[in-house]
Design an enzyme around this catalytic site. Structure first.
Site, PDB file in Angstrom:
ATOM      1  N   GLU A 153       0.806  -1.235   0.000  1.00  0.00           N
ATOM      2  CA  GLU A 153       0.000   0.000   0.000  1.00  0.00           C
ATOM      3  C   GLU A 153       0.836   1.282   0.000  1.00  0.00           C
ATOM      4  OE1 GLU A 153      -2.934  -0.455   3.121  1.00  0.00           O
ATOM      5  OE2 GLU A 153      -3.536  -2.424   2.389  1.00  0.00           O
ATOM      6  N   GLU A 260      -5.306 -11.207  -1.566  1.00  0.00           N
ATOM      7  CA  GLU A 260      -6.161 -11.074  -0.370  1.00  0.00           C
ATOM      8  C   GLU A 260      -7.642 -11.156  -0.740  1.00  0.00           C
ATOM      9  OE1 GLU A 260      -5.074  -7.624   1.983  1.00  0.00           O
ATOM     10  OE2 GLU A 260      -2.949  -7.854   1.518  1.00  0.00           O
TER      11      GLU A 260
HETATM   12  O1  G3I Z   1      -3.945  -9.312  18.771  1.00  0.00           O
HETATM   13  C1  G3I Z   1      -4.645  -8.198  19.339  1.00  0.00           C
HETATM   14  C2  G3I Z   1      -5.371  -8.588  20.587  1.00  0.00           C
HETATM   15  O2  G3I Z   1      -4.415  -8.968  21.550  1.00  0.00           O
HETATM   16  C3  G3I Z   1      -6.216  -7.405  21.080  1.00  0.00           C
HETATM   17  O3  G3I Z   1      -6.950  -7.793  22.199  1.00  0.00           O
HETATM   18  C4  G3I Z   1      -7.183  -6.947  19.980  1.00  0.00           C
HETATM   19  C5  G3I Z   1      -7.999  -5.724  20.388  1.00  0.00           C
HETATM   20  O4  G3I Z   1      -8.289  -4.895  19.283  1.00  0.00           O
HETATM   21  O5  G3I Z   1      -6.413  -6.614  18.854  1.00  0.00           O
HETATM   22  C6  G3I Z   1      -5.665  -7.692  18.325  1.00  0.00           C
HETATM   23  O6  G3I Z   1      -4.946  -7.220  17.212  1.00  0.00           O
HETATM   24  C7  G3I Z   1      -5.695  -7.048  16.027  1.00  0.00           C
HETATM   25  C8  G3I Z   1      -5.046  -7.882  14.950  1.00  0.00           C
HETATM   26  O7  G3I Z   1      -5.713  -7.640  13.719  1.00  0.00           O
HETATM   27  C9  G3I Z   1      -5.134  -9.384  15.253  1.00  0.00           C
HETATM   28  O8  G3I Z   1      -6.471  -9.779  15.351  1.00  0.00           O
HETATM   29  C10 G3I Z   1      -5.680  -5.583  15.657  1.00  0.00           C
HETATM   30  O9  G3I Z   1      -6.400  -4.807  16.599  1.00  0.00           O
HETATM   31  C11 G3I Z   1      -6.273  -5.390  14.282  1.00  0.00           C
HETATM   32  O10 G3I Z   1      -6.086  -4.047  13.875  1.00  0.00           O
HETATM   33  C12 G3I Z   1      -5.595  -6.306  13.291  1.00  0.00           C
HETATM   34  O11 G3I Z   1      -6.226  -6.144  12.056  1.00  0.00           O
HETATM   35  C13 G3I Z   1      -5.570  -6.696  10.933  1.00  0.00           C
HETATM   36  C14 G3I Z   1      -5.263  -5.560   9.952  1.00  0.00           C
HETATM   37  O12 G3I Z   1      -4.752  -6.099   8.745  1.00  0.00           O
HETATM   38  C15 G3I Z   1      -4.208  -4.613  10.498  1.00  0.00           C
HETATM   39  O13 G3I Z   1      -2.965  -5.246  10.670  1.00  0.00           O
HETATM   40  C16 G3I Z   1      -6.502  -7.720  10.304  1.00  0.00           C
HETATM   41  O14 G3I Z   1      -6.606  -8.848  11.179  1.00  0.00           O
HETATM   42  C17 G3I Z   1      -5.952  -8.165   8.949  1.00  0.00           C
HETATM   43  O15 G3I Z   1      -6.909  -8.971   8.304  1.00  0.00           O
HETATM   44  C18 G3I Z   1      -5.665  -6.949   8.091  1.00  0.00           C
HETATM   45  O16 G3I Z   1      -5.119  -7.378   6.859  1.00  0.00           O
HETATM   46  C19 G3I Z   1      -4.869  -6.352   5.900  1.00  0.00           C
HETATM   47  C20 G3I Z   1      -3.619  -6.732   5.137  1.00  0.00           C
HETATM   48  O17 G3I Z   1      -2.551  -6.954   6.011  1.00  0.00           O
HETATM   49  C21 G3I Z   1      -3.263  -5.658   4.108  1.00  0.00           C
HETATM   50  N1  G3I Z   1      -4.383  -5.385   3.237  1.00  0.00           N
HETATM   51  C22 G3I Z   1      -5.655  -5.070   3.907  1.00  0.00           C
HETATM   52  C23 G3I Z   1      -6.016  -6.180   4.894  1.00  0.00           C
HETATM   53  C24 G3I Z   1      -7.349  -5.902   5.552  1.00  0.00           C
HETATM   54  O18 G3I Z   1      -7.276  -4.740   6.328  1.00  0.00           O
END
Ligand code: G3I
Length: 349
Positions: A153, A260
């Site tokens: 991105e 994705e």
């Molecule tokens: O692991 C913590 C947990 O300990 C905590 O209690 C909880 C509370 O919010 O958060 C957890 O972390 C989350 C993590 O996913 C694991 O579940 C984060 O808040 C959350 O922001 C994170 O979101 C991920 C996001 O990328 C940001 O990294 C999504 O799972 C993931 O599907 C998403 O994937 C992205 C690709 O990498 C890039 N392209 C877009 C795609 C969708 O957004």
């Protein structure tokens, strides 16, 4: 009581395994043409989704655990264990493994931007830290991860120079992209290196991406392919615009990958469904089939990765989408095949 619970669990696993076996394997249906991948968290290796993963997929990618914030949360203190689990699973089951991602503005750890005196980190320090991160991560998984989303991105079509105005750009200019690819190539010369982005079918975004990629190629930067995230919906974008984008990059001699894939039931930014769920699930099946046909028509495209396994675990019901009940994947919340699965299977025939 405990025995009964154990028996129920055993029976549940048996039923799930049986269900997974009744449905022909998607990975087998596409064998020799496309790798079929899924983004996963380590916990999914032992969850109710595990039989589906083993049956229908032959490639995996870390949904989160290889991102810089997750794998190097503190400078020099790497958290390899969760990523190692995925790599061990891929190796043990003969699956391919993609790496996601070495650089993303949303998942760059804060320590990247400050030096030891607490002052803003210089260009040289940031590039040295990037080099060290990439050498360490790519080096560790050399030979095990066959393709990396090197940068994620970085394109912003609203900027005159097409690059996102983030801390990477503010600190290094456009050097970070070129250097990230060079560091990754040096760490594993055999790995396929991708520039990954969303909405790559939108004309302005596609043109910007093309401009950046052409510049990299002209400077001899080892970029091998374009990763198209493909977070689409039942309604948009058109398969024609997706086809056009894939063609654009194929003409540059690059590989394409769908990295994705998921198909939301919701219209863009809508808070409620625009039709009955049953109708939308049917449309979703047709949509998956139409998308797969376009992908199959592109010989330079050899891998399609879904952003999850079943609707019981998807990013589309969290964060900014909290409160929605989206069902974007191939299997439902009980791990049963949906019309989406059938659409994808039939497209292979
Ligand atoms: O692991 C913590 C947990 O300990 C905590 O209690 C909880 C509370 O919010 O958060 C957890 O972390 C989350 C993590 O996913 C694991 O579940 C984060 O808040 C959350 O922001 C994170 O979101 C991920 C996001 O990328 C940001 O990294 C999504 O799972 C993931 O599907 C998403 O994937 C992205 C690709 O990498 C890039 N392209 C877009 C795609 C969708 O957004």
């Amino acid at each position: 009581m405990i025995r009964r619970a154990a028996l129920t669990m055993l029976l549940g696993t048996f039923v799930l395994n049986a269900a997974a076996q009744e449905t022909p394997s998607l990975a087998k249906a596409y064998e020799g043409r496309l790798k079929i991948g899924a983004a996963i968290e380590p916990s999914q290796l032992t969850s109710a989704e595990a039989p589906l993963l083993a049956t229908h997929f032959n490639s995996i990618v870390a949904e989160n655990v290889m991102k810089p914030t997750d794998i190097q949360p503190k400078e020099g203190a790497y958290n390899f264990a969760p990523a190692d689990k995925l790599v061990a699973y891929a190796q043990g089951s003969g699956m391919a493994m993609r790496g996601h991602t070495l650089l993303w503005h949303l998942r760059t750890p804060e320590w990247m931007w400050t030096d030891k005196e607490g002052k803003p980190a210089s260009r040289d320090l940031v590039l040295a830290r990037l080099k060290s991160h990439i050498e360490t991560v790519v080096g560790r998984y050399k030979g095990a991860v066959y393709a990396w989303d090197v940068v994620n991105e970085v394109i912003d079509e609203k900027q005159p120079n097409c690059l996102r105005k983030d801390k990477w750009f503010a600190t290094t200019g456009d050097a970070y992209i070129e250097q990230a690819f060079r560091y990754a190539h040096a760490a594993d010369p055999k790995a396929r290196l991708y520039i990954n982005d969303y909405s790559t079918d939108e004309p302005a975004k596609r043109q910007c991406l093309e401009r950046i990629v052409k510049g990299l190629i002209a400077r001899g930067v080892p970029v091998h392919g374009v990763g198209h995230q493909m977070h689409v919906s039942v309604f948009s974008p058109s398969v024609e615009s997706i086809d056009e984008s894939l063609t654009t990059f194929a003409r540059l001699g690059l590989e394409n990958q769908v990295t994705e894939l998921d198909v939301s039931l919701y219209r863009y930014q809508a808070k409620s469904l625009s039709d009955t769920e049953a109708k939308l699930l049917q449309l979703q099946g047709e949509r998956y089939a139409a998308l797969m046909k376009v992908f199959l028509a592109h010989p330079e495209l050899r891998a399609v990765t879904l952003w999850g396994i079943s609707d019981s675990h998807t990013w589309l019901n969290h964060g900014e989408y909290e409160g929605r009940h989206d069902s974007p994947l191939l299997f439902d919340r009980q791990q049963k095949p949906k019309p989406a699965y059938t659409g994808m299977l039939n497209a292979a025939k």
